[in-house]
Design a protein around this motif. Structure first.
Motif: not given
Length: 279
Positions: A212, A215-216, A220-221
């Motif tokens: 997570y 990805d941050v 990506r998110i």
């Protein structure tokens, strides 16, 4: 006709709305005390701590064993030890007060004497019994209050009456139980197997946290401040130990199953609560 005098015996009931709920930490602690009891002791007794909720429910949140000697006609409690332990607990959590006492096994002849002592410590104490020998095939847990049998204003005897009891878990404890409970109920894991399975699960959850965060960082998110705070709180709750000190701590407490389980419950609950917010 001459009038005859009548002797009236009556029960003085406890409040009819009394009920209790107990947290898993209390049951773990009682079972751990039973395992560590002196060889000559047939059962373990101790003090229950908690509070009385606004609806009258007795919330049992903590406990500690009290050394005692018991025979067929008398019971001797280490009262000084009891008061010292109570003082130590209330320094950490002053909101926890005496709500009753516990014993392993069932109600015995000496239970009335012990209950009388705790009745001087708190009004209408709860007596919690835990069947640590699994006589019925499972750990029977019951709660009782005392009902007095009186003749006029003179109390003659006391009777234990069972009250409703609820095993209550907070969210982190419930999540931890769902993760840590064995999938094969025919074979319970030993300490090493249980710790290995728990560590593997925790490592998988930590990998999810890393993924997570990556990805941050890579965009990506979108970042979520609530999740960030949960991760930060989880990391901040861990003690800062060197690898050598951590290994020594784990090895020293490897046989202490209750501490291992409670630590796993807390850490797993924090991580899984964070994962629920991500979904």
């Amino acid at each position: 006709m001459g009038s005859s005098e009548q002797t009236v015996l009556q029960f003085v009931p406890s409040p009819t709305s009394v009920s209790a709920r107990v947290h898993p930490l209390v049951i773990y602690n009682i079972c751990d005390c039973y395992v560590r009891r002196p060889d000559q002791a047939e059962r373990v007794i101790g003090t229950l701590l908690g509070s009385v909720l606004p609806d009258g429910t007795i919330d049992i949140r903590n406990s500690y064993a009290v050394p005692h000697n018991e025979s067929s006609d008398q019971v001797a409690l280490d009262i000084d030890y009891h008061h010292n332990m109570l003082s130590s607990h209330q320094k950490v959590n002053p909101k926890e007060v005496i709500v009753g006492w516990f014993s392993t096994g069932g109600v015995t002849g000496g239970s009335a004497l012990i209950h009388e002592f705790y009745s001087r410590e708190v009004t209408n104490p709860v007596h919690l019994t835990v069947d640590t020998e699994f006589r019925t095939g499972n750990a029977a847990i019951k709660a009782f209050v005392s009902i007095s049998l009186s003749l006029g204003e003179q109390q003659l005897a006391a009777q234990f009456q069972e009250i409703p009891l609820d095993l209550r878990m907070v969210e982190a404890e419930q999540i931890g139980f769902d993760v840590l409970k064995p999938t094969n109920v025919d074979k319970l894991p030993n300490d090493l197997e249980g710790m290995e399975a728990s560590m593997e699960r925790l490592l998988a959850l930590i990998d999810d946290v890393y993924k997570y965060a990556d990805d941050v960082v890579e965009g990506r998110i979108a970042a979520d401040s609530k999740i960030g705070r949960f991760i930060s709180d989880a990391i901040a709750s861990l003690p800062k130990l060197s690898p050598h000190a951590f290994d020594k701590l784990v090895n020293d407490s490897l046989q202490d199953s209750s501490l291992s389980v409670l630590y796993d419950l807390h850490l797993t609950g924090v991580i899984l609560t964070r994962k629920k917010l991500m979904l």
